[in-house]
Design a protein around this motif. Structure first.
Motif, PDB file in Angstrom:
ATOM      1  N   HIS A   1       0.812  -1.223   0.000  1.00  0.00           N
ATOM      2  CA  HIS A   1       0.000   0.000   0.000  1.00  0.00           C
ATOM      3  C   HIS A   1       0.847   1.276   0.000  1.00  0.00           C
ATOM      4  O   HIS A   1       0.319   2.366  -0.210  1.00  0.00           O
ATOM      5  CB  HIS A   1      -0.998   0.004   1.170  1.00  0.00           C
ATOM      6  N   LEU A   2       2.169   1.152   0.212  1.00  0.00           N
ATOM      7  CA  LEU A   2       3.060   2.317   0.168  1.00  0.00           C
ATOM      8  C   LEU A   2       3.595   2.575  -1.242  1.00  0.00           C
ATOM      9  O   LEU A   2       4.191   3.621  -1.494  1.00  0.00           O
ATOM     10  CB  LEU A   2       4.242   2.119   1.127  1.00  0.00           C
ATOM     11  N   LEU A   3       3.381   1.627  -2.142  1.00  0.00           N
ATOM     12  CA  LEU A   3       3.930   1.716  -3.493  1.00  0.00           C
ATOM     13  C   LEU A   3       3.072   2.579  -4.406  1.00  0.00           C
ATOM     14  O   LEU A   3       1.843   2.545  -4.328  1.00  0.00           O
ATOM     15  CB  LEU A   3       4.060   0.324  -4.105  1.00  0.00           C
ATOM     16  N   LYS A   4       3.746   3.324  -5.259  1.00  0.00           N
ATOM     17  CA  LYS A   4       3.106   4.050  -6.350  1.00  0.00           C
ATOM     18  C   LYS A   4       3.822   3.617  -7.616  1.00  0.00           C
ATOM     19  O   LYS A   4       5.047   3.816  -7.729  1.00  0.00           O
ATOM     20  CB  LYS A   4       3.216   5.562  -6.157  1.00  0.00           C
ATOM     21  N   ASN A   5       3.113   3.000  -8.521  1.00  0.00           N
ATOM     22  CA  ASN A   5       3.703   2.464  -9.755  1.00  0.00           C
ATOM     23  C   ASN A   5       4.828   1.479  -9.462  1.00  0.00           C
ATOM     24  O   ASN A   5       5.862   1.479 -10.130  1.00  0.00           O
ATOM     25  CB  ASN A   5       4.195   3.588 -10.666  1.00  0.00           C
ATOM     26  N   GLY A   6       4.661   0.691  -8.409  1.00  0.00           N
ATOM     27  CA  GLY A   6       5.614  -0.365  -8.086  1.00  0.00           C
ATOM     28  C   GLY A   6       6.875   0.091  -7.372  1.00  0.00           C
ATOM     29  O   GLY A   6       7.851  -0.654  -7.305  1.00  0.00           O
ATOM     30  N   LYS A   7       6.859   1.313  -6.841  1.00  0.00           N
ATOM     31  CA  LYS A   7       8.060   1.821  -6.163  1.00  0.00           C
ATOM     32  C   LYS A   7       7.664   2.841  -5.117  1.00  0.00           C
ATOM     33  O   LYS A   7       6.536   3.333  -5.091  1.00  0.00           O
ATOM     34  CB  LYS A   7       9.039   2.411  -7.177  1.00  0.00           C
ATOM     35  N   VAL A   8       8.618   3.159  -4.254  1.00  0.00           N
ATOM     36  CA  VAL A   8       8.417   4.189  -3.245  1.00  0.00           C
ATOM     37  C   VAL A   8       9.582   5.173  -3.343  1.00  0.00           C
ATOM     38  O   VAL A   8      10.731   4.772  -3.518  1.00  0.00           O
ATOM     39  CB  VAL A   8       8.284   3.581  -1.822  1.00  0.00           C
ATOM     40  N   GLU A   9       9.255   6.463  -3.278  1.00  0.00           N
ATOM     41  CA  GLU A   9      10.263   7.521  -3.380  1.00  0.00           C
ATOM     42  C   GLU A   9      10.434   8.174  -2.016  1.00  0.00           C
ATOM     43  O   GLU A   9       9.455   8.547  -1.371  1.00  0.00           O
ATOM     44  CB  GLU A   9       9.805   8.558  -4.401  1.00  0.00           C
ATOM     45  N   ILE A  10      11.687   8.292  -1.589  1.00  0.00           N
ATOM     46  CA  ILE A  10      12.003   8.838  -0.266  1.00  0.00           C
ATOM     47  C   ILE A  10      13.042   9.946  -0.409  1.00  0.00           C
ATOM     48  O   ILE A  10      13.974   9.826  -1.204  1.00  0.00           O
ATOM     49  CB  ILE A  10      12.564   7.729   0.657  1.00  0.00           C
ATOM     50  N   SER A  11      12.890  11.001   0.375  1.00  0.00           N
ATOM     51  CA  SER A  11      13.930  12.027   0.503  1.00  0.00           C
ATOM     52  C   SER A  11      14.440  11.972   1.933  1.00  0.00           C
ATOM     53  O   SER A  11      13.648  11.931   2.872  1.00  0.00           O
ATOM     54  CB  SER A  11      13.377  13.419   0.203  1.00  0.00           C
ATOM     55  N   GLU A  12      15.754  11.958   2.075  1.00  0.00           N
ATOM     56  CA  GLU A  12      16.379  11.892   3.399  1.00  0.00           C
ATOM     57  C   GLU A  12      17.489  12.926   3.471  1.00  0.00           C
ATOM     58  O   GLU A  12      18.143  13.223   2.472  1.00  0.00           O
ATOM     59  CB  GLU A  12      16.936  10.503   3.667  1.00  0.00           C
ATOM     60  N   THR A  13      17.697  13.445   4.673  1.00  0.00           N
ATOM     61  CA  THR A  13      18.721  14.460   4.912  1.00  0.00           C
ATOM     62  C   THR A  13      19.842  13.880   5.755  1.00  0.00           C
ATOM     63  O   THR A  13      19.597  13.327   6.824  1.00  0.00           O
ATOM     64  CB  THR A  13      18.098  15.670   5.639  1.00  0.00           C
ATOM     65  N   TRP A  14      21.072  13.998   5.251  1.00  0.00           N
ATOM     66  CA  TRP A  14      22.279  13.595   5.974  1.00  0.00           C
ATOM     67  C   TRP A  14      22.842  14.858   6.620  1.00  0.00           C
ATOM     68  O   TRP A  14      23.127  15.844   5.935  1.00  0.00           O
ATOM     69  CB  TRP A  14      23.313  13.015   5.006  1.00  0.00           C
ATOM     70  N   LEU A  15      23.016  14.835   7.948  1.00  0.00           N
ATOM     71  CA  LEU A  15      23.558  15.963   8.706  1.00  0.00           C
ATOM     72  C   LEU A  15      24.993  15.628   9.093  1.00  0.00           C
ATOM     73  O   LEU A  15      25.225  14.699   9.862  1.00  0.00           O
ATOM     74  CB  LEU A  15      22.719  16.183   9.975  1.00  0.00           C
ATOM     75  N   PHE A  16      25.959  16.370   8.578  1.00  0.00           N
ATOM     76  CA  PHE A  16      27.372  16.082   8.803  1.00  0.00           C
ATOM     77  C   PHE A  16      27.995  17.009   9.828  1.00  0.00           C
ATOM     78  O   PHE A  16      27.891  18.236   9.714  1.00  0.00           O
ATOM     79  CB  PHE A  16      28.167  16.201   7.495  1.00  0.00           C
ATOM     80  N   ASN A  17      28.665  16.409  10.810  1.00  0.00           N
ATOM     81  CA  ASN A  17      29.476  17.161  11.763  1.00  0.00           C
ATOM     82  C   ASN A  17      30.838  17.436  11.134  1.00  0.00           C
ATOM     83  O   ASN A  17      31.185  16.866  10.086  1.00  0.00           O
ATOM     84  CB  ASN A  17      29.664  16.365  13.052  1.00  0.00           C
ATOM     85  N   ASN A  18      31.649  18.249  11.795  1.00  0.00           N
ATOM     86  CA  ASN A  18      32.977  18.589  11.283  1.00  0.00           C
ATOM     87  C   ASN A  18      33.884  17.386  11.108  1.00  0.00           C
ATOM     88  O   ASN A  18      34.784  17.401  10.271  1.00  0.00           O
ATOM     89  CB  ASN A  18      33.663  19.611  12.198  1.00  0.00           C
TER      90      ASN A  18
END
Length: 163
Positions: free
Chosen positions: A130-147
């Motif tokens: 039920h999470l699929l749209k056209n057989g796939k799922v699209e996700i955006s994620e944010t990577w937070l980098f320290n020094n």
């Protein structure tokens, strides 16, 4: 006979515990991934997450687990070295179909770490149908980098420091 077996087992455990581990973060990551792949079947299983946010959290936790030596486990520093946003697509079978940088400050090392951490983690648990749209799922994620070059994923990150 049981005593000899117990002594032999104890000796094996002592040798195993005293064996020197991998020397570099890269080797540690490779060893961690081997162990995860041997013991973790989630990449072949269907995710138990019912919501999109739950599935996204499951994926973020898996990325952090597979790339544990590159993950910062404390609160992110107040002024981050880099913030990288990646949009990626997962197929119904858990395969990573594609990924693209959506936001970057052009820190090539951070970009590389973020993309590699995503690629190293695939395949992912299969998303619920039920999470699929056209057989796939699209996700955006944010990577937070320290020094220091380690990251947290915004989905599961601790609150950022204020100073």
């Amino acid at each position: 006979m049981k005593i000899r077996a117990a002594i032999a087992l104890t000796a094996c455990v002592c040798v195993a515990c005293s064996t020197r581990g991998p020397d570099t973060p890269s080797k540690r990551d490779q060893e961690a991934k081997k162990l995860i792949n041997k013991t973790d079947t989630t990449s072949n299983a269907t995710s138990t997450a019912f919501t999109f946010e739950g599935y996204k959290k499951d994926i973020a936790e898996r990325i952090a687990e597979v790339n544990s030596t590159k993950v910062y486990i404390e609160r992110p520093q107040a002024l981050l070295r880099a913030v990288i946003v990646i949009k990626y697509v997962i197929a119904s079978d858990g395969k990573l179909l594609r990924s693209e940088l959506v936001r970057t400050n052009h820190d090539k090392a951070a970009e590389s770490i973020a993309l590699l951490s995503l690629n190293n983690t695939a395949p992912f648990p299969k998303p619920a149908s039920h999470l699929l749209k056209n057989g796939k799922v699209e996700i955006s994620e944010t990577w937070l980098f320290n020094n220091d070059g380690r990251f947290q994923l915004r989905t599961i990150a601790l609150p950022q420091m204020t100073e």
